[in-house]
Design a protein around this motif. Structure first.
Motif, PDB file in Angstrom:
ATOM      1  N   LYS A 122       1.320   1.966 -11.151  1.00 49.45           N
ATOM      2  CA  LYS A 122       0.207   1.254 -11.776  1.00 49.45           C
ATOM      3  C   LYS A 122      -0.620   0.415 -10.822  1.00 49.45           C
ATOM      4  O   LYS A 122      -1.640  -0.139 -11.233  1.00 49.45           O
ATOM      5  N   ARG A 123      -0.195   0.296  -9.581  1.00 47.82           N
ATOM      6  CA  ARG A 123      -0.914  -0.584  -8.663  1.00 47.82           C
ATOM      7  C   ARG A 123      -1.542   0.213  -7.528  1.00 47.82           C
ATOM      8  O   ARG A 123      -0.930   1.156  -6.998  1.00 47.82           O
ATOM      9  N   ALA A 124      -2.759  -0.200  -7.167  1.00 49.80           N
ATOM     10  CA  ALA A 124      -3.460   0.485  -6.073  1.00 49.80           C
ATOM     11  C   ALA A 124      -2.935   0.054  -4.715  1.00 49.80           C
ATOM     12  O   ALA A 124      -3.036   0.803  -3.731  1.00 49.80           O
ATOM     13  N   GLU A 125      -2.416  -1.156  -4.653  1.00 42.51           N
ATOM     14  CA  GLU A 125      -1.850  -1.622  -3.391  1.00 42.51           C
ATOM     15  C   GLU A 125      -0.688  -2.571  -3.682  1.00 42.51           C
ATOM     16  O   GLU A 125      -0.629  -3.221  -4.724  1.00 42.51           O
ATOM     17  N   VAL A 126       0.248  -2.622  -2.760  1.00 36.34           N
ATOM     18  CA  VAL A 126       1.401  -3.509  -2.840  1.00 36.34           C
ATOM     19  C   VAL A 126       1.563  -4.178  -1.479  1.00 36.34           C
ATOM     20  O   VAL A 126       1.603  -3.487  -0.450  1.00 36.34           O
ATOM     21  N   GLY A 127       1.587  -5.499  -1.476  1.00 33.91           N
ATOM     22  CA  GLY A 127       1.739  -6.204  -0.221  1.00 33.91           C
ATOM     23  C   GLY A 127       0.602  -5.976   0.746  1.00 33.91           C
ATOM     24  O   GLY A 127       0.797  -5.996   1.963  1.00 33.91           O
ATOM     25  N   GLY A 128      -0.577  -5.721   0.197  1.00 32.89           N
ATOM     26  CA  GLY A 128      -1.730  -5.503   1.054  1.00 32.89           C
ATOM     27  C   GLY A 128      -1.821  -4.121   1.649  1.00 32.89           C
ATOM     28  O   GLY A 128      -2.674  -3.855   2.508  1.00 32.89           O
ATOM     29  N   ILE A 129      -0.989  -3.193   1.201  1.00 32.36           N
ATOM     30  CA  ILE A 129      -0.985  -1.824   1.724  1.00 32.36           C
ATOM     31  C   ILE A 129      -1.237  -0.864   0.573  1.00 32.36           C
ATOM     32  O   ILE A 129      -0.761  -1.062  -0.546  1.00 32.36           O
ATOM     33  N   LYS A 130      -1.978   0.199   0.847  1.00 37.54           N
ATOM     34  CA  LYS A 130      -2.262   1.221  -0.159  1.00 37.54           C
ATOM     35  C   LYS A 130      -0.975   1.746  -0.775  1.00 37.54           C
ATOM     36  O   LYS A 130      -0.029   2.102  -0.082  1.00 37.54           O
ATOM     37  N   ALA A 131      -0.956   1.809  -2.108  1.00 38.43           N
ATOM     38  CA  ALA A 131       0.217   2.300  -2.819  1.00 38.43           C
ATOM     39  C   ALA A 131      -0.005   3.728  -3.291  1.00 38.43           C
ATOM     40  O   ALA A 131      -1.134   4.146  -3.582  1.00 38.43           O
TER      41      ALA A 131
END
Length: 664
Positions: A43-52
């Protein structure tokens, strides 16, 4: 064994979850990981500032390592997908498996993994400080290194605490096992030691899952010149096993595990600081530094303190040779008494060359030396006057080729920056006098025997106690001397049989593991005519009493669910547990190993002609130990205890025997 190389040294890392995944990404970034980190979140486009990536199938390729920070049921599905796509391995972080009564779910996880290695479940993960790869969801206290030791723990919290050390120890890996559903202690230990950049291995162990495999790993480490040091917890467990024999009580968890480690050539320590300090020694000098130590300090108080504390660690200090005395007296002057430990006073303080010559002259005659020195705290004091002595320690090591250890009496008196710099130059500062002595004792690692492995273990059963008549018959058939005796189900039948024996006689009741405590032993009888029945006895044994006794010993051999067979020897009789003067070995053992172990008994002098007393036949005791190992090849036997084994000037007789045997 599974190939763990991709999991431990990944080029690509996938992370699943939210908060935990963000933490892993942050740690990899902070440590400068140069590979690729791929968050996976639906559900998220990025995690921790990195593309997911929305799913594992969207990843550019199968990841080398994956941190799975999702719930336990989802973890099983993720592991199955990773295995199918050819991933290198995974950390299973979630809890709630066997430790929570969900053994079936844990079995499903292992089946889902197939050939892909997994650590855990209920596992914190792995830190690779060499390459900056962290599958680790929390803070830690380490830094990047080019080479160093590996820390492997069955407790995540304890190993986190170890990373916070400020002792100058370079740590290459930190690894946790969690529930060890698939990859166990021996397998992960071997994988960590296989990295040429790893210099030693430190273990916090709650239990061994594969004693044979671990013994093989320990031997391989020795052959590679890498020390292994272990802190084994739960050592008091054996005290709760005071079941039907002295052997069970005296050879319980702690004694058996210590014997196993020693015979495997693994150093053992009692505290976490000792673990770290021993690893520092191994990192620079490798295992087995030698046992002949010298101690130098500029204070008589320190010299006395060293001598007092060292005794508790089994460390003795041999005096200097006459040639050393002459050299040192010439350097130090007539006021200084040359001894070991040496108080060299302060006459040479500040004179670097003269201090170096004193230190070298002393160190040359020993395997290694400890040099007590506590630099003052630099924030409030000027430590510059201590520099000549510190430099002299390092110079003495170079001149003699012997390990020289600067030892601060209190750990805070060596600041971390100084410790790191010393370690980089090949000098090991030891922090805290008592801890230093424990580490130096541990670093005198037992050599181990090439090819030694414990015997295979088997699951515990519910054995039956043989009556002593049958037990004695079994021992006699094996060539172990027993008293002449006769057995019968009741006294009426026993009395006529006992007339064939020569008094004085011993009368014993069958059906008791501890006869003395149950009033089932009567000694010094001239006949059985006036003897009353013993309450609870299931039968009787009459024997001729043993004469010419010089020592009463105990010897027991028993099945162990972890270590195969344990052999326990010591002083016996009714006070065996009170004396607690025993040694335990893990079978198989050789006759010289048994004899050497006996010399570690506190009361050994009584077996060696103490104050002119006649010597009992120790060789006969050793022979019985060797024969019992043969007898215990019978897989139906659970335990044999002979207590007492009567030692004569020539020969030994098994005066009492307890044998537990599977009757199924």
């Amino acid at each position: 064994m599974k190939d763990l190389s991709r999991l431990l040294r990944p080029r690509t890392i996938a992370v699943l979850g939210s908060v935990w995944a963000e933490n892993v990404i942050a740690q990899c970034t902070k440590m400068g990981f140069s590979g690729s980190v791929w968050p996976v979140h639906p559900k998220r486009a990025e995690v921790g500032g990195i593309k997911a990536y929305a799913s594992l199938t969207d990843l550019p390729e199968a990841p080398d390592a994956t941190f799975i920070g999702v719930n336990r049921h989802a973890t099983v599905d993720v592991v199955a997908q990773l295995s199918a796509m050819g991933a290198g391995g995974a950390i299973c972080f979630a809890s709630g498996w066997t430790e929570a009564g969900e053994a079936g779910l844990q079995a499903d996880l292992v089946n889902a993994a197939g050939d892909m290695p997994i650590l855990g479940p209920n596992c914190y993960g792995v830190i690779n400080y060499l390459d900056g790869a962290l599958l680790w969801p929390d803070q830690h206290g380490g830094r990047r290194v080019e080479r160093g030791v590996a820390l492997l723990s069955q407790s995540s919290n304890i190993v986190i605490n170890l990373t916070m050390q400020a002792r100058g120890l370079p740590v290459a890996y930190v690894a946790c096992l969690g529930n060890a559903a698939q990859v166990g202690l021996a397998e992960l230990s071997a994988a960590l030691l296989a990295d040429d950049r790893v210099t030693a291995l430190g273990l916090y162990v709650e239990g061994f899952d594969d004693a044979l495999g671990f013994a093989a790993v320990a031997e391989a480490a020795r052959q590679a010149g890498k020390g292994v040091v272990c802190l084994k917890s739960g050592k008091t467990e054996g005290a709760r096993l005071a079941a039907a024999s002295h052997t069970a009580a005296l050879a319980g968890g702690g004694a058996a595990s210590s014997a196993f480690l020693a015979q495997s050539g693994v150093a053992e320590v009692a505290t976490l600081p000792e673990l770290l300090e021993t690893l520092k020694i191994f990192h620079i000098h490798g295992p087995q530094i030698g046992s002949r130590l010298c101690s130098l300090s500029c204070s008589g108080g320190e010299a006395g303190l060293v001598g007092d504390l060292a005794e508790g660690f089994g460390i003795g200090f041999e005096p200097p040779t006459e040639a050393q005395r002459q050299t040192l007296s010439a350097l130090l002057g007539p006021i200084v008494t040359v001894s070991n430990p040496l108080d060299y006073h302060t006459f040479i303080w500040g004179d670097g060359p003269r201090t170096r010559d004193v230190f070298s002259a002393m160190l040359q005659g020993y395997d290694a030396g400890l040099f007590l020195i506590d630099p003052p705290r630099p924030d409030l004091c000027d430590p510059s006057s201590f520099e000549p002595a510190l430099q002299a320690i390092e110079d003495a090591a170079k001149l003699t080729g012997k390990p020289a250890f600067p030892v601060a009496s209190m750990p805070e008196n060596f600041e971390e920056s100084r410790a790191i710099a010393m370690m980089a130059r090949g000098t090991v500062p030891l922090m805290g006098l008592e801890t230093a002595l424990g580490a130096l004792a541990a670093a005198q690692t037992p050599p181990g025997r090439a090819g030694w492995r414990p015997l295979p273990s088997r699951k515990p059963t519910r054995p039956t106690l043989l009556d002593e008549g049958a037990a004695k018959a079994l021992l006699k058939a094996a060539g172990i001397p027993v008293p002449r005796g006769v057995s019968a189900p009741d006294l009426a039948m026993l009395r006529p049989l006992a007339k064939t024996l020569t008094p004085p006689l011993a009368l014993k009741g069958h059906g008791f593991a501890h006869k003395s405590e149950n009033g089932a032993v009567r000694l010094g009888l001239t006949s059985l005519d006036d003897q009353a029945p013993m309450p609870g006895a299931t039968g009787y044994l009459a024997e001729e009493m043993v004469s010419g006794i010089l020592a009463e010993m105990m010897i027991g051999i028993r099945q162990d669910a972890v270590y195969g067979r344990t052999l326990t020897l010591g002083f016996g009789g009714t006070t065996a547990e009170l004396l607690a003067d025993t040694v335990t070995l893990i079978c198989p053992v050789t006759a010289p190993e048994v004899e050497q172990a006996l010399r570690h008994l506190r009361l050994w002098p009584l077996l060696d002609g103490y104050r002119g007393r006649p010597k009992p036949d120790v060789a006969a005791l050793v022979d019985v130990a060797m024969q019992l190992q043969v007898v215990m090849r019978d897989a139906t036997l659970n335990e044999i205890e002979i207590n007492p084994l009567m030692l004569r000037e020539t020969g030994a007789v098994a005066a009492d025997a307890v044998i537990w045997k599977d009757m199924e």
